[in-house]
Design an enzyme around this catalytic site. Structure first.
Site, PDB file in Angstrom:
ATOM      1  CG  ASN A 203      -3.801  -3.647  -1.900  1.00 42.40           C
ATOM      2  OD1 ASN A 203      -4.338  -4.699  -2.229  1.00 42.40           O
ATOM      3  ND2 ASN A 203      -3.518  -3.357  -0.645  1.00 42.40           N
ATOM      4  CG  LEU A 206       4.041 -10.592 -10.890  1.00 43.09           C
ATOM      5  CD1 LEU A 206       3.612 -12.003 -11.272  1.00 43.09           C
ATOM      6  CD2 LEU A 206       4.967 -10.022 -11.956  1.00 43.09           C
ATOM      7  CD  GLU A 207       5.677  -3.116  -7.814  1.00 48.93           C
ATOM      8  OE1 GLU A 207       4.848  -2.208  -7.695  1.00 48.93           O
ATOM      9  OE2 GLU A 207       6.770  -3.126  -7.200  1.00 48.93           O
ATOM     10  CG  HIS A 324      -0.211  -9.007   4.585  1.00 49.90           C
ATOM     11  ND1 HIS A 324       0.762  -8.621   3.692  1.00 49.90           N
ATOM     12  CD2 HIS A 324      -1.378  -8.903   3.928  1.00 49.90           C
ATOM     13  CE1 HIS A 324       0.205  -8.301   2.536  1.00 49.90           C
ATOM     14  NE2 HIS A 324      -1.101  -8.443   2.662  1.00 49.90           N
ATOM     15  CG  ASN A 325      -5.299  -9.861   5.456  1.00 49.22           C
ATOM     16  OD1 ASN A 325      -4.568  -9.051   6.007  1.00 49.22           O
ATOM     17  ND2 ASN A 325      -6.231  -9.507   4.588  1.00 49.22           N
ATOM     18  CG  MET A 376       2.028   0.793  -8.886  1.00 48.45           C
ATOM     19  SD  MET A 376       0.871   1.198 -10.171  1.00 48.45           S
ATOM     20  CE  MET A 376      -0.105   2.459  -9.396  1.00 48.45           C
ATOM     21  CG  HIS A 397      -0.130  -5.062   5.773  1.00 44.03           C
ATOM     22  ND1 HIS A 397      -0.502  -3.831   6.275  1.00 44.03           N
ATOM     23  CD2 HIS A 397      -1.019  -5.343   4.808  1.00 44.03           C
ATOM     24  CE1 HIS A 397      -1.574  -3.414   5.634  1.00 44.03           C
ATOM     25  NE2 HIS A 397      -1.907  -4.295   4.743  1.00 44.03           N
ATOM     26  N   GLY A 398       2.500  -2.931   5.008  1.00 46.02           N
ATOM     27  CA  GLY A 398       2.509  -2.154   3.764  1.00 46.02           C
ATOM     28  C   GLY A 398       2.389  -0.674   4.055  1.00 46.02           C
ATOM     29  CB  ALA A 399       2.186   2.184   1.798  1.00 44.65           C
TER      30      ALA A 399
END
Length: 474
Positions: A203, A206-207, A324-325, A376, A397-399
């Site tokens: 997962n 870079l976007e 986040h870890n 994405m 922290h995310g989906a």
DNA sequence: ATGTGC
């Protein structure tokens, strides 16, 4: 041995698992009923964590909770150092210091659009990614790795790969001070040596993104964000080095645990007191991996800056960098007393409230920027910390994954997914077709629902939503 | 997450 779990709804977005022996504290789960569908295994893990020696408050789960190694991903647990509180590598995870960095461009999407293909091609060449070795830095010797383990992104900036603001806007000023490289094994160093400045796989990404919506203009402006602005989000961690450190120290703690009279309901919760040789060794190695992770994101930022400058004539400024870890020694008030706690955040983001002394001066009055990578085809979010302090100032922290990698790859091929994304205006530069298919948006929960639940639970506030223009993946 | 397995 797993514990049976009862779930009591205390208030909207807040569920409680009442403590039953051997739980020492309750479990508290911030979520909606929808988000908790199929969460049984991870709720058992929340209850298991509640048995750890020295745990205070509750064993918490964020709205994106899902099953992980020992601790659930999306778990927060704090132990009281002075009361024999433990540290557990499983409470941090294998990807130590996995985190997110957001850079903001001095351009809006309309100005930038013509340059997007050239920027994406440049990033395709400049961003090492995928499994195995390869990184933007070829180290000159073991001494240089040592300096990364102590200096983090501070060292990368000293070497010319960044600017002073990069350190001001990075959690801990770019490096944590309590690293102990002597606790990083030869094998971990070997794995880390050839991966400095690399994205990795799964997962991580870079976007190139665009700010699609601003919910709080004052806070967004303080963070350096405006509607329509082009941004770069980097999500990666400490690669093989962090993974090896976790493996090494889980083994050491598993062997030592009995000496401290500690028993845990799941062997993957291996732990020893923070104040023990094994606890100190792990925290020293973990801090070294934290610094490696920051240097990694710093070097990728620098590589992206070069591409943006050459291909688009655009500058990138750091908004924030947060892991986040991680486990951190922090002081919090519990039961009316200030206590020194070891706060484990695994797939959970620290979210300091407005006015917190550790925040950079120019954002302090607005709270800590919190960066939430989405999937994405959807969106990512910028949030901010709020007063209250439930779960020791932590949020999502995310989906959160819902389909296994295998099942995800059966729903779509990489080529089909790229065609679909390109048709919706998102440029895609994958390294592996299989890897891309495994990351199809259908494999994840709705990140907007996760963010709404986090805000509804009083853990954070939404500042901006970002949508992808281009994706670089392993 | 991961030299995608001990």
């Amino acid at each position: 041995m797993a514990l049976a779990v009862d779930l009591v709804e205390d208030s909207p977005y807040r569920f409680r698992i009442p403590p039953r022996a051997p739980m020492r504290v309750p479990g508290v789960v911030f979520a909606s009923r929808d988000l908790l569908a199929d969460a049984e295994q991870s709720l058992e893990q929340v209850a298991n964590v509640a048995t750890l020696p020295g745990i205070v408050g509750a064993s918490y789960a964020m709205p994106d909770v899902h099953w992980g190694y020992g601790f659930p991903i999306g778990g927060v647990a704090a132990t009281d150092v002075a009361q024999g509180g433990v540290v557990s590598p499983g409470g941090v995870g294998f990807d130590i210091s996995c985190g997110v960095r957001l850079l903001a461009a001095d351009a809006d999407g309309r100005q930038f659009q013509p340059a997007l293909p050239a920027v994406m091609d440049g990033l395709d060449r400049a961003v090492p990614r995928g499994a195995g070795p390869g990184g933007v830095w070829r180290l000159t010797g073991p001494g240089q790795l040592e300096r990364i383990l102590y200096g983090g992104s501070r060292y990368a900036v000293e070497e010319g790969h960044g600017e002073e603001r990069d350190l001001i806007r990075c959690e801990d000023g770019g490096a944590v001070g309590d690293a102990d490289a002597a606790q990083v094994s030869a094998r971990a160093r070997e794995r880390g040596l050839a991966q400095v400045g690399s994205l990795g796989s799964a997962n991580h990404f870079l976007e190139v993104q665009q700010v699609a919506e601003v919910y709080d203009e004052t806070v967004a402006a303080a963070f350096g964000l405006f509607l329509g602005q082009v941004c770069v989000m980097i999500h990666c961690g400490s690669r093989g080095l962090g993974h090896q450190i976790c493996t090494d120290h889980v083994r050491a703690m598993d062997r030592a645990m009995a000496r401290y009279g500690i028993t845990v309901p799941d062997r993957q919760l291996a732990c020893t007191p923070v104040d023990s040789p094994q606890g100190r060794d792990y925290l020293g190695a973990m801090a070294a991996a934290a610094n490696y992770g920051r240097a990694n994101r710093q070097l990728l930022s620098h590589a992206a800056r070069g591409v943006f400058r050459r291909a688009a004539g655009t500058r990138l400024s750091l908004v924030y960098d947060v892991s986040h870890n991680l486990a951190k020694i922090e002081t919090h008030e519990v039961g009316g007393r200030r206590r020194r706690l070891c706060v484990h955040r695994k797939g959970a983001t620290r979210a300091f409230p407005p006015g917190h002394p550790e925040l950079p001066a120019d954002v302090r009055e607005f709270g800590q920027p919190v960066l939430i990578p989405g999937t994405m085809g959807t969106a990512s979010y910028v949030l901010t910390g709020v007063p209250g302090g439930d779960a020791f100032f932590s949020t999502c922290h995310g989906a959160g994954r819902v389909l296994s990698r295998h099942r995800a790859a059966r729903t779509v091929t990489g080529r089909e997914l790229r065609a679909r994304l390109e048709a919706s205006g998102i440029a895609v530069r994958p390294k592996s077709w299989r890897g891309l298919a495994e990351e199809t948006p259908e494999a994840y929960k709705d990140v907007s629902a996760v963010v709404a639940a986090s805000e509804g639970a009083g853990l954070c506030r939404t500042v901006a939503r970002l949508v992808p223009l281009g994706v670089v993946k392993g």
